[in-house]
Design a protein around this motif. Structure first.
Motif: not given
Length: 120
Positions: A74-93
């Motif tokens: 359900n795109k209203r309530h869920w996100n797909t997050v890319t972890a770490g690496g180039p272009g990824g989200l920082p670990d703390a976030l």
């Protein structure tokens, strides 16, 4: 964040379990039967679906290329997050978003189950 670190983080919460209801490669992390994270830990790049409040989900998508509407969710309530690496989200976030996802799911549980988890 490594796949091992993500698994460890997800399993660090009260009553969290890892199940494989879809395929042997897809880890589903649940609290008292309710999903709060879904990922293929062997995927490159590592991505994880996380529950999110709708307003925050939109804001995160606007602010970070590594955050997209939840894949097969359900795109209203869920996100797909890319972890770490180039272009990824920082670990703390990423850690913060995993915890927020867990907290949102716990908040939706019946009061008696929340109390069993020692969460208001």
């Amino acid at each position: 964040m490594t796949p091992e670190a993500l698994r460890e983080l997800c399993l660090s919460f009260n009553a969290a379990v890892e199940e494989f209801p879809f395929t042997p490669e897809t880890s589903v992390f649940k609290v008292l039967g309710k999903m709060f994270a879904l990922t293929a830990l062997d995927a490159e790049p590592l991505k994880v679906n996380l529950k999110c409040e709708p307003e925050q989900a939109v804001r995160l998508r606007e602010e970070h290329e590594a955050v997209a509407p939840g894949y097969h969710m359900n795109k209203r309530h869920w996100n797909t997050v890319t972890a770490g690496g180039p272009g990824g989200l920082p670990d703390a976030l990423l850690r913060e978003l995993v915890e927020d996802s867990y907290d949102l799911v716990v908040a939706g549980l019946p009061r008696a189950e929340r109390l069993r988890l020692d969460r208001p």
